[in-house]
Scaffold this active site. Structure first.
Site, PDB file in Angstrom:
ATOM      1  N   LYS A 183       0.807  -1.228   0.000  1.00  0.00           N
ATOM      2  CA  LYS A 183       0.000   0.000   0.000  1.00  0.00           C
ATOM      3  C   LYS A 183       0.837   1.274   0.000  1.00  0.00           C
ATOM      4  CE  LYS A 183      -4.333  -2.024   1.400  1.00  0.00           C
ATOM      5  NZ  LYS A 183      -5.288  -2.333   2.460  1.00  0.00           N
TER       6      LYS A 183
ATOM      7  N   ARG B 247      -3.245 -10.263   5.104  1.00  0.00           N
ATOM      8  CA  ARG B 247      -3.707 -10.312   3.709  1.00  0.00           C
ATOM      9  C   ARG B 247      -2.640  -9.677   2.815  1.00  0.00           C
ATOM     10  NH1 ARG B 247      -6.100  -6.976   0.071  1.00  0.00           N
ATOM     11  NH2 ARG B 247      -7.641  -7.907  -1.318  1.00  0.00           N
TER      12      ARG B 247
END
Ligand code: HH2
Length: 268
Positions: free
Chosen positions: A214, A248
């Site tokens: 991210k 995740r």
């Protein structure tokens, strides 16, 4: 029921043309199934299949289109693999189709807030559910990244999501919570949450984190998404120390190895 005494890596299988780091990579059924099998061989304990990007500003996908994207892959993976399959969707019809095809976890970034039927689908199926913290929707969430007390507000908003789920008939044992790294969070918010994760322990539920590739990592490392595997693994180790148990990620092998070391240190 998944044993959470050891860290579990949830491998990401994005069947989308537009995901921020891997959009368009898996355009054939064979390619997607192969990727899923490879992630399990690398140590993924759950596979998370998604047919809609939730990156900031992403367009909403029609449910029929989303079902067309995910259903053949969920069906094939469920028949070939023994690990649980999770469906990453905000839509009840998509979740229902995936559960009927063999998925057993619903990963809803809207924490059941987007589709009013979602709570009934999850409660009626007995599936596990991931309730993630976000404000607004991917279209407007970054405008809502304003907090007086970041961690306190994330905890209390997650507590409300959990209460709504339980009031809708979902068993507490089926619920996992997620602070929503990058969702209605600036890079500084994501970093601060990862550093204070132990405060989510007040909810008394298993914690999942999704820092993979991210933009907060991009701000620290100044490298493009595909070169953030080591940064992702570091974030996961820190989250593990803060109590997270499900991770995740796109880069399964790197994260699994980093977490294996973290778990060995903890045990020693
Ligand atoms: N992050 C993304 C999607 N789903 N689910 C949970 N529970 N937690 C997360 O942090 C999370 C999530 C976004 O990442 P990705 O799937 O890589 O990108 P995109 O939404 O563009 O497909």
């Amino acid at each position: 029921m998944i044993a959470l005494d050891r860290p579990i890596v949830m491998g990401i299988l994005n069947l989308t043309p537009d995901s921020f780091s891997d959009g368009g990579e898996l355009s054939t059924l064979e390619g997607a199934v192969e990727r899923g099998e490879r992630m399990v061989a690398e140590g993924a304990g759950i596979l998370d299949v998604g047919g809609e990007s939730t990156r900031p500003g992403a367009d909403l996908v029609d449910p029929d289109e989303e079902i067309d994207r995910i259903l053949p892959v969920v069906t094939r993976l469920a028949s070939r693999l023994s690990v649980p399959i999770s469906i990453d969707t905000r839509k009840a019809r998509v979740a229902q189709a995936a559960l009927a095809a063999g998925a057993s976890i619903v990963n809803d970034v809207s924490a059941l807030g987007f589709d009013p039927d979602m709570v009934h689908v999850v409660a009626g199926s007995g599936a596990g559910v991931v309730l993630m913290h976000m404000r607004g929707s991917p279209l407007d969430m970054q405008e809502r990244a304003q907090y007086q007390d970041l961690v306190g507000e994330v905890v209390s908003e997650l507590r409300r999501s959990v209460a709504r789920a339980e009031a809708g008939g979902i068993r507490r044992e089926a619920i996992v919570v997620d602070p929503g790294i990058g969702f209605a969070k600036t890079a500084a918010h994501s970093l601060r949450l990862l550093g204070r994760l132990e405060r989510l322990g007040a909810l008394g539920l298993p914690i999942l984190v999704g820092p993979s590739r991210k933009s907060f990592l991009g701000e620290v490392l100044d490298v493009p998404p595909r070169q953030r595997a080591v940064g992702t693994a570091a974030a996961c180790v820190l989250a593990y120390r803060g109590g997270a148990r499900i991770f995740r990620v796109h880069d399964v092998k790197a994260t699994r190895e980093a977490l294996a070391v973290a778990a060995a240190v903890e045990e020693a």
